[in-house]
Write an enzyme that holds these catalytic residues in place. Structure first.
Site, PDB file in Angstrom:
ATOM      1  N   SER A 166       0.842  -1.215   0.000  1.00  0.00           N
ATOM      2  CA  SER A 166       0.000   0.000   0.000  1.00  0.00           C
ATOM      3  C   SER A 166       0.869   1.253   0.000  1.00  0.00           C
ATOM      4  O   SER A 166       0.606   2.219  -0.724  1.00  0.00           O
ATOM      5  CB  SER A 166      -0.890   0.023   1.243  1.00  0.00           C
ATOM      6  OG  SER A 166      -1.825  -1.015   1.195  1.00  0.00           O
ATOM      7  N   GLY A 178      -6.074  -3.750  -7.435  1.00  0.00           N
ATOM      8  CA  GLY A 178      -7.232  -2.933  -7.073  1.00  0.00           C
ATOM      9  C   GLY A 178      -6.818  -1.553  -6.597  1.00  0.00           C
ATOM     10  O   GLY A 178      -7.479  -0.556  -6.882  1.00  0.00           O
ATOM     11  N   SER A 220     -13.211   1.508   3.462  1.00  0.00           N
ATOM     12  CA  SER A 220     -12.288   1.116   2.396  1.00  0.00           C
ATOM     13  C   SER A 220     -11.265   2.218   2.152  1.00  0.00           C
ATOM     14  O   SER A 220     -11.618   3.349   1.805  1.00  0.00           O
ATOM     15  CB  SER A 220     -13.069   0.858   1.101  1.00  0.00           C
ATOM     16  OG  SER A 220     -12.201   0.951  -0.018  1.00  0.00           O
ATOM     17  N   ASP A 246      -6.812  -7.934   4.887  1.00  0.00           N
ATOM     18  CA  ASP A 246      -6.016  -8.779   3.987  1.00  0.00           C
ATOM     19  C   ASP A 246      -5.420  -9.993   4.701  1.00  0.00           C
ATOM     20  O   ASP A 246      -4.891 -10.898   4.053  1.00  0.00           O
ATOM     21  CB  ASP A 246      -4.883  -7.956   3.362  1.00  0.00           C
ATOM     22  CG  ASP A 246      -5.419  -6.908   2.385  1.00  0.00           C
ATOM     23  OD1 ASP A 246      -6.561  -7.060   1.921  1.00  0.00           O
ATOM     24  OD2 ASP A 246      -4.692  -5.943   2.102  1.00  0.00           O
TER      25      ASP A 246
END
Ligand code: S3P
Length: 443
Positions: free
Chosen positions: A37, A109, A182, A330
């Protein structure tokens, strides 16, 4: 690779297949690759900043390389040293140029959703697409709120699926209450908000990972996090910075669980990011009885980092839900492996989001663990897992999902026979060196 416990071969469909033998112990000292990320965000913000950004510890997995290629294709020079350090010659908020081709986000994504927000405010046209998995994942969660800021985005099924075509235009700031926690939705809106006058605010039901907020502040944007949300002032001047990317806790997670479930294990994992919005796995495993110690806690580039010391521990079942979920989203596949080897029952609820990840992770983990002797019942929004003493052996599939492949490899360490995992090439998405590292620490 062919050695003691892990064998890789290619099957008749030309897919990689890996067999993993049970382990008697896990031990040693390792580092895991950089946080996925944070690596994405470093390339994105480094490109939008003025001057040079140096990124150390960047994750050279397929997902992050898709982001790197995208910015190069929009005219940002990015040098890579032999050691993998990036030098990004950022051109400022308005320095990107129209890409000459469709941008391929691969399996990522984060790339497609964050870039949808970022591209909505450009002065050019762009198209984003991805692999067959990504093209099945929901995009309206970003397309629809971005439309309220004035964004012009088209996609298949009324904007739900990629390819997405974006006609960049002027944006207005907005206040959005997201129905889901999210970070991809939140970040897409904040990145669009960079191009809008005034304050963009995103509220969410539980706090999702806050790497965008931290890195935006590091680069000089005005960001305010508050209970329930975050606000950003538009049109900042971002300045190039030095970014140290810590090890990815989502990658460390496989080794943490491997050490916990294999008796007699003792493992140290160096330089792991322990941002509180990502550390759900540590808290949940501790609630299950795990020995996990944080050593040498420090801060690097606005992110907390620590060494982790893990020892095998008898685990017991727990209830997981609510705000636990975004903090461990995750890691739930590998937590389901830990729960399968814990005493008693674990119940995971409120995790419907798992159904729209790289694959449907509720369906995948329940079916594959049951094939090797697990006792897992899939729920619409989670799983009920009855612990067993030991798993059996057999053949399982990754469903093309990197985290499913690696979770099953961890499960195999505590099986009575070898587990053969089909379609394991996907581990390159986030952790190209996973199999070597697993081989190094297993005895
Ligand atoms: C990510 C956010 C999460 C996570 C994904 C990475 C990010 O997705 O599952 O692997 O980097 O922002 P959601 O935003 O869909 O929860």
């Amino acid at each position: 690779m062919k050695n003691r416990g892990i064998n890789l071969k290619t099957d008749s469909m030309n897919q990689l297949q890996t067999s993993v033998a049970p382990a008697s112990r896990v031990e040693g000292e390792i580092s895991v690759p950089g946080d996925k990320s944070i690596s994405h965000r470093a390339v994105m913000l480094g490109s939008l900043a003025e001057g040079m950004t140096v990124v150390r510890g960047f994750l050279h997995g397929e997902d992050n390389r898709a982001t790197l290629a995208a910015f190069r294709n929009m005219g940002i020079p990015i040098e890579e040293s032999a050691e993998g350090v990036l030098k990004i010659h950022g051109k400022g908020l308005h320095g990107l140029s129209e890409p000459a081709d469709v941008i391929d986000c691969g399996n990522s994504g984060t790339t497609i959703r964050l870039m949808t927000g970022l591209l909505a405010g450009q002065k050019f046209f762009s198209v984003l697409t991805g692999d067959s998995y990504l093209r099945k994942r929901p995009m309206k969660r970003v397309v629809q709120p971005l439309a309220t800021m004035g964004a012009r985005i088209w996609g298949r099924k009324d904007g739900e699926f990629a390819p997405l075509a974006i006609r960049g235009c002027e944006l207005a700031s907005a206040e959005y209450h997201s129905p889901i926690a999210s970070a991809q939705v939140k970040s897409a809106l904040l990145f669009a908000g960079l191009y809008a006058d005034g304050i963009t605010t995103v509220r969410e039901p539980h706090r999702s990972r806050d790497h965008s907020e931290r890195m935006l502040s590091l680069f000089g944007a005005e960001v305010l996090s508050f209970e329930g949300g975050v606000s950003l002032a538009g049109n900042p001047r971002l300045q190039g910075r030095e970014v140290f990317v810590p090890g990815d806790i989502s990658s460390a997670a496989f080794f943490i669980v491997a050490a916990l479930i294999t008796p007699g294990s003792d493992l140290r994992i160096r330089n792991v990011g322990v941002n509180p919005t990502r550390c759900g796995i540590i808290d949940l495993l501790r609630r299950m009885g795990a020995y996990i110690e944080l050593e040498n806690l420090r801060e690097l580039s606005g992110e907390p980092v620590s060494d982790l010391h893990v020892k095998s521990s008898p685990l017991r079942g727990i209830e997981i839900g609510g705000e636990d979920i975004p903090r461990a989203i995750d890691e739930l596949p590998v937590i389901s492996v830990a729960a399968s080897l814990a005493e008693g029952r674990t119940v995971i609820r409120d995790a419907r989001e798992l159904r729209v990840k790289e694959t449907d992770r509720i369906a995948a983990m329940s079916s594959e663990l049951n094939r090797i002797g697990g006792r897992v019942k899939a729920l619409e929004d989670g799983m009920i897992i009855e612990g067993v003493e030991r798993l059996s052996g057999g053949s399982v599939s990754s469903h093309g999902d990197h985290r499913i492949a690696m979770s099953l490899a961890v499960a195999a360490l505590r099986a009575s026979l070898t587990v053969s995992i089909q379609d394991t090439g996907c581990t390159a998405t986030s952790f190209p060196d996973f199999w070597h590292l697993l081989e190094r620490i297993r005895q």
